[in-house]
Design an enzyme around this catalytic site. Structure first.
Site, PDB file in Angstrom:
ATOM      1  N   VAL A   1       1.000  -1.333  -0.131  1.00  0.00           N
ATOM      2  CA  VAL A   1       0.020  -0.054  -0.037  1.00  0.00           C
ATOM      3  C   VAL A   1       0.761   1.442  -0.003  1.00  0.00           C
ATOM      4  O   VAL A   1       2.098   0.944   0.380  1.00  0.00           O
ATOM      5  CB  VAL A   1      -0.942  -0.151   1.244  1.00  0.00           C
ATOM      6  CG1 VAL A   1      -1.994  -1.026   1.107  1.00  0.00           C
ATOM      7  CG2 VAL A   1      -0.150  -0.222   2.551  1.00  0.00           C
ATOM      8  N   SER A   2       0.181   2.320  -0.459  1.00  0.00           N
ATOM      9  CA  SER A   2       1.160   3.609  -0.569  1.00  0.00           C
ATOM     10  C   SER A   2       1.465   4.221   0.833  1.00  0.00           C
ATOM     11  O   SER A   2       2.748   4.662   1.033  1.00  0.00           O
ATOM     12  CB  SER A   2       0.483   4.571  -1.306  1.00  0.00           C
ATOM     13  OG  SER A   2       0.455   4.252  -2.512  1.00  0.00           O
ATOM     14  N   GLY A   3       0.509   4.135   1.954  1.00  0.00           N
ATOM     15  CA  GLY A   3       0.773   4.901   3.035  1.00  0.00           C
ATOM     16  C   GLY A   3       0.386   4.104   4.412  1.00  0.00           C
ATOM     17  O   GLY A   3      -0.383   3.118   4.264  1.00  0.00           O
TER      18      GLY A   3
ATOM     19  N   GLN B   1      -3.359   3.423   4.791  1.00  0.00           N
ATOM     20  CA  GLN B   1      -3.899   2.204   4.270  1.00  0.00           C
ATOM     21  C   GLN B   1      -3.602   0.851   4.649  1.00  0.00           C
ATOM     22  O   GLN B   1      -3.743  -0.040   4.074  1.00  0.00           O
ATOM     23  CB  GLN B   1      -3.529   2.377   2.785  1.00  0.00           C
ATOM     24  CG  GLN B   1      -3.931   3.727   1.970  1.00  0.00           C
ATOM     25  CD  GLN B   1      -3.532   3.811   0.695  1.00  0.00           C
ATOM     26  OE1 GLN B   1      -2.158   3.538   0.401  1.00  0.00           O
ATOM     27  NE2 GLN B   1      -4.382   4.138  -0.381  1.00  0.00           N
TER      28      GLN B   1
ATOM     29  N   GLU C   1      -4.844   5.784  -4.545  1.00  0.00           N
ATOM     30  CA  GLU C   1      -3.136   5.514  -4.726  1.00  0.00           C
ATOM     31  C   GLU C   1      -3.062   5.965  -6.362  1.00  0.00           C
ATOM     32  O   GLU C   1      -2.086   6.766  -6.373  1.00  0.00           O
ATOM     33  CB  GLU C   1      -3.053   4.146  -4.639  1.00  0.00           C
ATOM     34  CG  GLU C   1      -2.604   3.644  -2.992  1.00  0.00           C
ATOM     35  CD  GLU C   1      -1.939   2.477  -2.978  1.00  0.00           C
ATOM     36  OE1 GLU C   1      -1.382   2.035  -3.937  1.00  0.00           O
ATOM     37  OE2 GLU C   1      -1.996   1.732  -2.166  1.00  0.00           O
TER      38      GLU C   1
END
Length: 204
Positions: A68-70, A73, A168
């Site tokens: 996941v990006s961050g 998330q 995302e």
């Protein structure tokens, strides 16, 4: 569907006694399958081919990779893992290692991603299982797919669209636009500096 053999038939096929096959099964030298109902040993035609050296046994690790990006998330990371677990259970795939990253799909310096690619390059990975292709990389997936193929690594993608968060993609596209805008601004400044320098030279 491939042929299967009970222990006596398989013994005759390869010229070994039932006692030898039982011993090999206990020692892990040639492990038999077990029927669900009677728990009796049986063997497959693939095992016969492997024993005769006509088919190489499957080698390498099975890796399940998620991203996941961050940090916000993380719930999506849990959902990916659950989806991968369900898929592997359905198709009887045993995962040797679970890897995950928190970072943009545009970032190729992710810790586990780089470790995974190094393992592929060293020939240690038999297959990689992904929830969605952009969980590996946002762009350039085909390059990494070809890279894996060259090193005899299979990429299995569940293709769960719900496991690829839309926010995302929006964030990554904004990042791309921002980078190119900055470069364009820098290029214009560079051109202006060259033009000013040329004018100054003419004046001199």
């Amino acid at each position: 569907m491939q042929n299967i053999y009970d222990i006596q038939a398989f013994g005759k096929l390869i010229g070994k006694s039932t006692k030898t096959l039982q011993k090999w099964d206990r020692e892990g030298k040639l492990v038999a399958h077990r029927s669900p109902q009677s728990n009796r040993r049986y063997y497959t035609h693939d095992q016969y081919l492997e024993y005769r050296g006509l088919k190489a046994p499957e080698q390498g690790l099975t890796i399940a990779y998620s991203r996941v990006s961050g940090i916000v998330q993380k719930p999506d990371l849990v959902n990916q893992t659950k989806a991968l677990e369900a898929y592997c259970h359905q198709y009887s795939l045993e995962v040797d290692e679970w890897m995950s990253d928190i970072g943009s799909g545009l970032n190729y310096k992710r810790k586990q991603f780089n470790r995974l690619m190094e393992m592929v390059e060293l020939g240690q990975v038999r297959r990689i299982i992904l929830a969605h292709r952009d969980r590996l990389v946002r762009f350039g997936y085909e390059y990494f797919e070809a890279f894996c193929q060259r090193h005899h690594t299979e990429l299995i993608v569940i293709n769960g669209e719900n496991l690829s968060p839309e926010q995302e993609l929006v964030r990554d596209l904004i990042a791309i636009v921002t980078v190119f805008s900055a470069r364009l601004h820098g290029l214009r400044s560079y051109k202006k500096a060259i033009k000013d320098a040329a004018l100054q030279k003419d004046q001199d």
